[in-house]
Enzyme design. Structure first.
Site, PDB file in Angstrom:
ATOM      1  N   THR A   5       0.850  -1.101   0.105  1.00 30.38           N
ATOM      2  CA  THR A   5      -0.095   0.112  -0.137  1.00 30.38           C
ATOM      3  C   THR A   5       0.730   1.218  -0.063  1.00 30.38           C
ATOM      4  O   THR A   5       1.706   1.533   0.919  1.00 30.38           O
ATOM      5  CB  THR A   5      -1.034  -0.029   1.250  1.00 30.38           C
ATOM      6  N   CYS A 168       9.532   2.125  -4.509  1.00 26.08           N
ATOM      7  CA  CYS A 168       9.045   1.199  -3.508  1.00 26.08           C
ATOM      8  C   CYS A 168       8.651  -0.242  -3.988  1.00 26.08           C
ATOM      9  O   CYS A 168       7.656  -0.295  -4.965  1.00 26.08           O
ATOM     10  CB  CYS A 168       7.915   1.821  -2.694  1.00 26.08           C
ATOM     11  N   THR A 171       4.824  -1.337  -3.834  1.00 24.47           N
ATOM     12  CA  THR A 171       3.839  -0.465  -4.374  1.00 24.47           C
ATOM     13  C   THR A 171       3.962  -0.764  -5.760  1.00 24.47           C
ATOM     14  O   THR A 171       5.144  -0.809  -6.481  1.00 24.47           O
ATOM     15  CB  THR A 171       4.257   1.173  -4.133  1.00 24.47           C
TER      16      THR A 171
END
Length: 184
Positions: A5, A168, A171
């Site tokens: 997330t 990331c 992500t």
């Protein structure tokens, strides 16, 4: 351990209207495996007047969304009163306080980050908030775009999340966005 997330909330003005936007990626990871790439971690609440997003366990998030929506209903959509009441509940409820998640909630006036330790955080600029694994990347990108680019708010959120997905590993670029707007 679950990692996943990036959620980004943004309040901005564009073309004479106030905008509230929330966006999130779709990746859910477990260890070094991607379990799902198209999860939805954002939603509208209170008859489409409040936007919300979560970082953390999906099952926990559904419990939190339901609890927060009940409080919103009881407070007739008053976001400020609802986040304070919800933080008290989250911190004191025997079941809820064990949930590992964070939430961003916003309308066209206010934006908050909520946590299980009872925190109700209003961003310093009352404009940009981010949570999750890639939250700091998305926050940095959003601040830079907000300061130095003149782009519509929805595109600012989308591009910031895309940058976070490039940095990331938890992500992805399967980005979903929700938006509210009203006249100033």
């Amino acid at each position: 351990m679950f990692h996943a997330t990036t959620i980004l909330g943004y309040l901005g003005e564009y073309n004479g209207k106030k905008h509230a936007i929330i966006g999130g990626d779709g990746q859910v990871s477990f260890g070094n495996c991607v379990l799902k790439g198209n999860a939805t971690k954002i939603r509208t609440l209170y008859n489409g007047q409040i936007l919300s997003g979560f970082a953390g366990s999906t099952a926990d998030a559904f419990s939190l969304f339901e609890s927060f929506e009940r409080i919103l209903e009881g407070k007739k959509g008053d976001l400020v009163r609802s986040v304070v009441e919800f933080a008290k509940l989250w911190r004191s409820d025997k079941y809820l306080r064990k949930l590992e998640a964070m939430m961003i909630v916003l309308n066209t006036q206010k934006i908050y980050i909520l946590s299980g330790s009872g925190d109700v955080l209003e961003p310093q600029d009352n404009k940009i908030a981010a949570i999750g694994s890639g939250g700091n990347y998305a926050l940095s990108a959003a601040r830079a775009l907000d300061r130095h680019a003149s782009i519509e708010p929805k595109l600012l959120v989308q591009e910031s999340l895309k940058i976070a997905s490039e940095l990331c590993i938890y992500t992805n670029d399967n980005i979903k966005i929700l938006e509210l707007e009203n006249d100033k």
